[in-house]
Design a protein around this motif. Structure first.
Motif, PDB file in Angstrom:
ATOM      1  N   ILE A   9       0.843  -1.195   0.000  1.00 14.09           N
ATOM      2  CA  ILE A   9       0.000   0.000   0.000  1.00 14.09           C
ATOM      3  C   ILE A   9       0.880   1.248   0.000  1.00 14.09           C
ATOM      4  O   ILE A   9       0.617   2.196  -0.741  1.00 14.09           O
ATOM      5  N   ALA A  10       1.938   1.266   0.804  1.00 11.40           N
ATOM      6  CA  ALA A  10       2.851   2.410   0.836  1.00 11.40           C
ATOM      7  C   ALA A  10       3.524   2.590  -0.522  1.00 11.40           C
ATOM      8  O   ALA A  10       3.714   3.723  -0.980  1.00 11.40           O
ATOM      9  N   ASP A  11       3.852   1.491  -1.192  1.00 12.70           N
ATOM     10  CA  ASP A  11       4.442   1.554  -2.523  1.00 12.70           C
ATOM     11  C   ASP A  11       3.473   2.199  -3.510  1.00 12.70           C
ATOM     12  O   ASP A  11       3.855   3.084  -4.280  1.00 12.70           O
ATOM     13  N   LEU A  12       2.200   1.797  -3.473  1.00 16.62           N
ATOM     14  CA  LEU A  12       1.181   2.380  -4.342  1.00 16.62           C
ATOM     15  C   LEU A  12       1.029   3.873  -4.077  1.00 16.62           C
ATOM     16  O   LEU A  12       1.002   4.684  -5.002  1.00 16.62           O
ATOM     17  N   LEU A  13       0.945   4.255  -2.802  1.00 20.31           N
ATOM     18  CA  LEU A  13       0.764   5.664  -2.445  1.00 20.31           C
ATOM     19  C   LEU A  13       1.962   6.505  -2.871  1.00 20.31           C
ATOM     20  O   LEU A  13       1.797   7.630  -3.347  1.00 20.31           O
ATOM     21  N   THR A  14       3.165   5.975  -2.723  1.00 21.36           N
ATOM     22  CA  THR A  14       4.372   6.695  -3.124  1.00 21.36           C
ATOM     23  C   THR A  14       4.402   6.897  -4.626  1.00 21.36           C
ATOM     24  O   THR A  14       4.738   7.980  -5.116  1.00 21.36           O
ATOM     25  N   ARG A  15       4.013   5.879  -5.373  1.00 20.50           N
ATOM     26  CA  ARG A  15       3.982   6.015  -6.833  1.00 20.50           C
ATOM     27  C   ARG A  15       2.949   7.058  -7.267  1.00 20.50           C
ATOM     28  O   ARG A  15       3.194   7.845  -8.170  1.00 20.50           O
ATOM     29  N   ILE A  16       1.779   7.061  -6.610  1.00 16.05           N
ATOM     30  CA  ILE A  16       0.746   8.057  -6.923  1.00 16.05           C
ATOM     31  C   ILE A  16       1.244   9.455  -6.570  1.00 16.05           C
ATOM     32  O   ILE A  16       1.112  10.395  -7.350  1.00 16.05           O
ATOM     33  N   ARG A  17       1.824   9.614  -5.384  1.00 17.64           N
ATOM     34  CA  ARG A  17       2.330  10.913  -4.922  1.00 17.64           C
ATOM     35  C   ARG A  17       3.410  11.447  -5.869  1.00 17.64           C
ATOM     36  O   ARG A  17       3.377  12.614  -6.267  1.00 17.64           O
ATOM     37  N   ASN A  18       4.364  10.598  -6.247  1.00 18.00           N
ATOM     38  CA  ASN A  18       5.448  11.025  -7.134  1.00 18.00           C
ATOM     39  C   ASN A  18       4.937  11.376  -8.528  1.00 18.00           C
ATOM     40  O   ASN A  18       5.370  12.364  -9.120  1.00 18.00           O
ATOM     41  N   ALA A  19       4.008  10.580  -9.052  1.00 14.94           N
ATOM     42  CA  ALA A  19       3.469  10.844 -10.385  1.00 14.94           C
ATOM     43  C   ALA A  19       2.676  12.154 -10.402  1.00 14.94           C
ATOM     44  O   ALA A  19       2.768  12.929 -11.349  1.00 14.94           O
ATOM     45  N   ALA A  20       1.905  12.400  -9.349  1.00 14.71           N
ATOM     46  CA  ALA A  20       1.139  13.645  -9.262  1.00 14.71           C
ATOM     47  C   ALA A  20       2.080  14.846  -9.153  1.00 14.71           C
ATOM     48  O   ALA A  20       1.799  15.911  -9.709  1.00 14.71           O
ATOM     49  N   ALA A  21       3.200  14.683  -8.465  1.00 16.49           N
ATOM     50  CA  ALA A  21       4.151  15.782  -8.277  1.00 16.49           C
ATOM     51  C   ALA A  21       4.817  16.202  -9.594  1.00 16.49           C
ATOM     52  O   ALA A  21       5.092  17.383  -9.795  1.00 16.49           O
ATOM     53  N   VAL A  22       5.056  15.241 -10.479  1.00 11.96           N
ATOM     54  CA  VAL A  22       5.711  15.567 -11.750  1.00 11.96           C
ATOM     55  C   VAL A  22       4.721  15.720 -12.891  1.00 11.96           C
ATOM     56  O   VAL A  22       5.114  15.956 -14.033  1.00 11.96           O
ATOM     57  N   GLY A  23       3.428  15.597 -12.611  1.00  9.28           N
ATOM     58  CA  GLY A  23       2.408  15.828 -13.623  1.00  9.28           C
ATOM     59  C   GLY A  23       2.103  14.663 -14.541  1.00  9.28           C
ATOM     60  O   GLY A  23       1.553  14.859 -15.621  1.00  9.28           O
ATOM     61  N   LYS A  24       2.457  13.448 -14.137  1.00  9.39           N
ATOM     62  CA  LYS A  24       2.117  12.282 -14.960  1.00  9.39           C
ATOM     63  C   LYS A  24       0.619  12.012 -14.881  1.00  9.39           C
ATOM     64  O   LYS A  24      -0.010  12.258 -13.870  1.00  9.39           O
ATOM     65  N   ARG A  25       0.070  11.483 -15.952  1.00 11.23           N
ATOM     66  CA  ARG A  25      -1.357  11.208 -16.036  1.00 11.23           C
ATOM     67  C   ARG A  25      -1.726   9.849 -15.470  1.00 11.23           C
ATOM     68  O   ARG A  25      -2.769   9.701 -14.849  1.00 11.23           O
ATOM     69  N   GLU A  26      -0.893   8.846 -15.710  1.00 10.52           N
ATOM     70  CA  GLU A  26      -1.213   7.504 -15.230  1.00 10.52           C
ATOM     71  C   GLU A  26       0.046   6.768 -14.819  1.00 10.52           C
ATOM     72  O   GLU A  26       1.143   7.109 -15.243  1.00 10.52           O
ATOM     73  N   ILE A  27      -0.171   5.754 -13.963  1.00 11.21           N
ATOM     74  CA  ILE A  27       0.936   4.914 -13.513  1.00 11.21           C
ATOM     75  C   ILE A  27       0.539   3.458 -13.677  1.00 11.21           C
ATOM     76  O   ILE A  27      -0.639   3.119 -13.768  1.00 11.21           O
ATOM     77  N   ARG A  28       1.536   2.607 -13.714  1.00 11.09           N
ATOM     78  CA  ARG A  28       1.320   1.166 -13.780  1.00 11.09           C
ATOM     79  C   ARG A  28       2.052   0.542 -12.603  1.00 11.09           C
ATOM     80  O   ARG A  28       3.231   0.818 -12.402  1.00 11.09           O
ATOM     81  N   VAL A  29       1.325  -0.267 -11.830  1.00 19.78           N
ATOM     82  CA  VAL A  29       1.907  -0.909 -10.656  1.00 19.78           C
ATOM     83  C   VAL A  29       1.590  -2.399 -10.684  1.00 19.78           C
ATOM     84  O   VAL A  29       0.560  -2.791 -11.228  1.00 19.78           O
ATOM     85  N   PRO A  30       2.467  -3.229 -10.111  1.00 20.75           N
ATOM     86  CA  PRO A  30       2.126  -4.653  -9.987  1.00 20.75           C
ATOM     87  C   PRO A  30       0.875  -4.793  -9.130  1.00 20.75           C
ATOM     88  O   PRO A  30       0.693  -4.074  -8.153  1.00 20.75           O
ATOM     89  N   THR A  31      -0.007  -5.692  -9.490  1.00 20.50           N
ATOM     90  CA  THR A  31      -1.301  -5.759  -8.835  1.00 20.50           C
ATOM     91  C   THR A  31      -1.307  -6.648  -7.598  1.00 20.50           C
ATOM     92  O   THR A  31      -0.477  -7.539  -7.450  1.00 20.50           O
TER      93      THR A  31
END
Length: 133
Positions: A9-31
């Protein structure tokens, strides 16, 4: 090479936080089931645009759309509350409010993952997973 995280969960949140900070539209994470449920709750509450499972990969990939084209992310802050080293539990009367009710907390209850207000309405306590506003 497989990257194993101790807290998915922390990995997912970090990826979302980092992507939002740099303006990325979408991310892909292992499910995983918990990542999918958490992302679905964030979509349901308007913090993410879409989440879908991408088939064709051996373990599967979760495609999380953070915002629409030309828009900013609605997430100002997203943080993990309960961590593997320090679990945080709350009864229905102790579930915290985020920014005077402008944000949400996600709680893992005996009936699944739900927002703090849903848990209070159903009189359920559980593990406080994350807060977002």
């Amino acid at each position: 090479m497989s990257l194993q995280t101790t807290d998915p969960i922390a990995d997912l949140l970090t990826r979302i936080r980092n992507a939002a900070a740099v303006g990325k539209r979408e991310i892909r994470v292992p499910t995983s089931k918990i990542k999918h449920v958490v992302a679905e709750q964030l979509v349901k509450n308007g913090y993410l645009v879409d989440v879908k499972l991408e088939d064709g990969k051996p373990r599967g990939t979760l495609v999380v759309t953070i915002n629409n084209e030309g828009e900013n992310s609605t997430i100002n802050e997203i943080a993990r509350v309960s961590k593997p080293g320090r679990r945080v539990y709350a009864s229905a009367s102790e579930i915290p409010k985020v920014k005077s009710g402008r944000g949400i907390v996600l709680v893992s209850t005996s009936r699944g993952v739900m927002t703090g207000s849903e848990a209070v309405r159903n009189k359920l306590g559980g593990e406080v997973l994350l807060k977002v506003y």
